[in-house]
Design an enzyme around this catalytic site. Sequence first.
Site, PDB file in Angstrom:
ATOM      1  N   ARG A 210      -4.412 -14.488  14.837  1.00 58.85           N
ATOM      2  CA  ARG A 210      -5.038 -15.103  13.543  1.00 58.85           C
ATOM      3  C   ARG A 210      -4.901 -13.980  12.378  1.00 58.85           C
ATOM      4  O   ARG A 210      -4.519 -14.451  11.116  1.00 58.85           O
ATOM      5  CB  ARG A 210      -6.622 -14.998  13.877  1.00 58.85           C
ATOM      6  CG  ARG A 210      -7.101 -16.085  14.858  1.00 58.85           C
ATOM      7  CD  ARG A 210      -8.648 -16.443  14.691  1.00 58.85           C
ATOM      8  NE  ARG A 210      -9.347 -15.792  15.462  1.00 58.85           N
ATOM      9  CZ  ARG A 210      -9.833 -16.108  16.673  1.00 58.85           C
ATOM     10  NH1 ARG A 210      -9.448 -17.102  17.184  1.00 58.85           N
ATOM     11  NH2 ARG A 210     -10.434 -15.184  17.493  1.00 58.85           N
ATOM     12  N   PHE A 226      -5.583 -28.364  16.760  1.00 52.70           N
ATOM     13  CA  PHE A 226      -6.396 -27.878  17.838  1.00 52.70           C
ATOM     14  C   PHE A 226      -7.145 -26.641  17.397  1.00 52.70           C
ATOM     15  O   PHE A 226      -7.249 -25.499  17.814  1.00 52.70           O
ATOM     16  CB  PHE A 226      -5.500 -27.370  19.040  1.00 52.70           C
ATOM     17  CG  PHE A 226      -4.408 -28.524  19.571  1.00 52.70           C
ATOM     18  CD1 PHE A 226      -5.059 -29.582  20.510  1.00 52.70           C
ATOM     19  CD2 PHE A 226      -3.423 -28.331  19.212  1.00 52.70           C
ATOM     20  CE1 PHE A 226      -4.248 -30.177  21.062  1.00 52.70           C
ATOM     21  CE2 PHE A 226      -2.533 -29.647  19.553  1.00 52.70           C
ATOM     22  CZ  PHE A 226      -2.637 -30.501  20.818  1.00 52.70           C
ATOM     23  N   ASP A 248      -9.131 -31.202  14.949  1.00 57.41           N
ATOM     24  CA  ASP A 248      -9.705 -31.277  16.363  1.00 57.41           C
ATOM     25  C   ASP A 248     -10.213 -32.447  16.912  1.00 57.41           C
ATOM     26  O   ASP A 248     -10.683 -33.271  15.879  1.00 57.41           O
ATOM     27  CB  ASP A 248     -10.832 -30.115  16.573  1.00 57.41           C
ATOM     28  CG  ASP A 248     -10.867 -29.589  17.906  1.00 57.41           C
ATOM     29  OD1 ASP A 248     -10.209 -28.491  18.331  1.00 57.41           O
ATOM     30  OD2 ASP A 248     -11.544 -30.233  19.011  1.00 57.41           O
ATOM     31  N   ALA A 278      -4.305 -34.896  18.267  1.00 52.88           N
ATOM     32  CA  ALA A 278      -3.393 -34.348  17.625  1.00 52.88           C
ATOM     33  C   ALA A 278      -2.055 -35.185  17.200  1.00 52.88           C
ATOM     34  O   ALA A 278      -1.455 -35.094  16.237  1.00 52.88           O
ATOM     35  CB  ALA A 278      -3.003 -32.967  18.064  1.00 52.88           C
ATOM     36  N   ASP A 298      -2.077 -24.950  18.680  1.00 56.53           N
ATOM     37  CA  ASP A 298      -2.915 -24.139  19.731  1.00 56.53           C
ATOM     38  C   ASP A 298      -3.604 -24.783  20.748  1.00 56.53           C
ATOM     39  O   ASP A 298      -4.841 -24.940  20.782  1.00 56.53           O
ATOM     40  CB  ASP A 298      -3.915 -23.041  19.306  1.00 56.53           C
ATOM     41  CG  ASP A 298      -4.427 -22.189  20.217  1.00 56.53           C
ATOM     42  OD1 ASP A 298      -3.978 -21.908  21.457  1.00 56.53           O
ATOM     43  OD2 ASP A 298      -5.566 -21.567  19.886  1.00 56.53           O
ATOM     44  N   CYS A 338      -1.570 -21.227  26.379  1.00 57.66           N
ATOM     45  CA  CYS A 338      -2.860 -20.141  27.206  1.00 57.66           C
ATOM     46  C   CYS A 338      -2.710 -20.499  28.593  1.00 57.66           C
ATOM     47  O   CYS A 338      -3.524 -20.215  29.419  1.00 57.66           O
ATOM     48  CB  CYS A 338      -4.230 -20.521  26.591  1.00 57.66           C
ATOM     49  SG  CYS A 338      -4.586 -22.187  26.755  1.00 57.66           S
TER      50      CYS A 338
HETATM   51  N1  SAH Z   1      -7.400 -22.190  17.990  1.00 55.68           N
HETATM   52  C1  SAH Z   1      -8.665 -22.224  18.401  1.00 55.68           C
HETATM   53  C2  SAH Z   1      -8.860 -22.485  20.064  1.00 55.68           C
HETATM   54  C3  SAH Z   1      -8.194 -24.005  20.419  1.00 55.68           C
HETATM   55  S1  SAH Z   1      -8.879 -24.487  21.796  1.00 55.68           S
HETATM   56  C4  SAH Z   1      -9.351 -20.895  18.017  1.00 55.68           C
HETATM   57  O1  SAH Z   1      -8.373 -19.876  17.422  1.00 55.68           O
HETATM   58  O2  SAH Z   1     -10.531 -20.696  17.987  1.00 55.68           O
HETATM   59  C5  SAH Z   1      -8.166 -26.053  21.813  1.00 55.68           C
HETATM   60  C6  SAH Z   1      -8.884 -27.057  21.148  1.00 55.68           C
HETATM   61  O3  SAH Z   1      -8.174 -28.423  21.253  1.00 55.68           O
HETATM   62  C7  SAH Z   1     -10.365 -27.306  21.454  1.00 55.68           C
HETATM   63  O4  SAH Z   1     -11.376 -27.266  20.563  1.00 55.68           O
HETATM   64  C8  SAH Z   1     -10.410 -28.913  21.836  1.00 55.68           C
HETATM   65  O5  SAH Z   1     -11.444 -29.841  21.467  1.00 55.68           O
HETATM   66  C9  SAH Z   1      -9.132 -29.158  21.303  1.00 55.68           C
HETATM   67  N2  SAH Z   1      -8.437 -30.605  21.692  1.00 55.68           N
HETATM   68  C10 SAH Z   1      -8.261 -30.772  22.913  1.00 55.68           C
HETATM   69  N3  SAH Z   1      -7.339 -31.853  23.005  1.00 55.68           N
HETATM   70  C11 SAH Z   1      -6.934 -32.445  21.913  1.00 55.68           C
HETATM   71  C12 SAH Z   1      -6.333 -33.564  21.223  1.00 55.68           C
HETATM   72  N4  SAH Z   1      -5.684 -34.236  22.051  1.00 55.68           N
HETATM   73  N5  SAH Z   1      -6.068 -33.466  19.731  1.00 55.68           N
HETATM   74  C13 SAH Z   1      -6.847 -32.497  19.126  1.00 55.68           C
HETATM   75  N6  SAH Z   1      -7.619 -31.476  19.739  1.00 55.68           N
HETATM   76  C14 SAH Z   1      -7.815 -31.384  20.945  1.00 55.68           C
END
Ligand code: SAH
Length: 389
Positions: A210, A226, A248, A278, A298, A338
């Site tokens: 970040r 995400f 998200d 997404a 992410d 991850c």
């Molecule tokens: N970048 C964030 C963490 C991401 S965690 C940070 O730094 O805090 C992954 C996220 O992806 C979650 O919030 C989840 O709700 C979202 N997610 C899961 N599947 C998804 C999809 N198909 N489209 C969009 N978001 C999604």
Amino acid sequence: MTAPRRWRLTKPLRARIRAGHPWIYDRALSPPKGLGAGDIVTLVDDEGPVATALADPTSPLRARVLDLVPDQVIDAAWVRARAEAASARRSRDPLLVGCTGRRLVHGEADGCPGLVVDHYEDTAVVVFDGAAAAAFWRPRLPDVIDGLERGGHAIAHVWIRGERRDRTAGEALRGDPPPEIVITEDDARFSVDVRAGQKTGFFLDQRDNRRTIRRHAAGQTVLNVFSYTGGFSLHAALGGAARVTSVDIAAPALAGLERNLELTCLAPEQHEAVVADAFDFFARSRQRGRRWDLVIVDPPSFAPSEKARPAALSAYRKLAVAALSVVEPTGRFALASCSSHVTEADLLEIAAGLGPLRLRLSGGAGTDHPVVPAFPEGRYLKFLFFDVG
Ligand code: SAH
């Protein structure tokens, strides 16, 4: 005190274990006769004792090294010393100054196999990796907490996360964690719900990535896909982004983002939050010809197991292609993974097929998620940042 039980290695693992590799699988150990989950054992081979370990006789991951001293006495003083050392490492880490959300215990890499403790202000959140880790650590938690405090972190509340992510799962070991904890990460502020939030409430591991995004955000239009509660989005805004869009699929995550903008005193007009899948979002944006200077992707882990790896690689490829289609022709693109089953080499190979990209830098989890050299499996988070065009 009686010496721990003996457990025989059937593969030549002595050197690897002595170098610091903490995991022994079922195929490398004799049958676990009479052992229970969480029992303390001494691993032995033909040369004699090798190390003290924690037994998990019904799991493929059969034993986890506790101490390289064989027959080590694992008493309250041992537990306190491990926890104090882990806590003190964070207390003296210059990259954690100004950050009141930190991982204090990162399992194997802190000599505490199967145990995670995250710290938000004065609340500690505990996660056990499996039943054997729970059986071993649960009765020892008061000593863990004592050691963490000695290492420089005040703890008024201790919350043990349950398996499920609802407010009724989990239990308080000490105090009663407030429903909202506000942490600082440099000058960003985030609201954390340790009972119902994802992971232990926040993705602490992306902190340094970040910060990277923040350094690259001035004057840029930024898309954070995400986004969860907007970790990257807030740092981009603080770095002077012209406009930030966060996507998200979970509406509560974006409600959290709105709250975090308010806590950080950032004008909501500079920010657009979109509840969407997404892939749908990328497709729609492409149709409308929308593009951003800087795009961050992410996703959650696509590869929970080694078996899921091929499907995961193809999902990452699809995602990268879709994301690149909305990056400005000379913009920048960050891709995170991850999953420990997807390596940096895998991601670079995917990127190699995607046109003119230049690797600007590659990152991993923050310094409160240490990696020990003999255990590269522990390096689960990858963050690749590219110049496009
Ligand atoms: N970048 C964030 C963490 C991401 S965690 C940070 O730094 O805090 C992954 C996220 O992806 C979650 O919030 C989840 O709700 C979202 N997610 C899961 N599947 C998804 C999809 N198909 N489209 C969009 N978001 C999604």
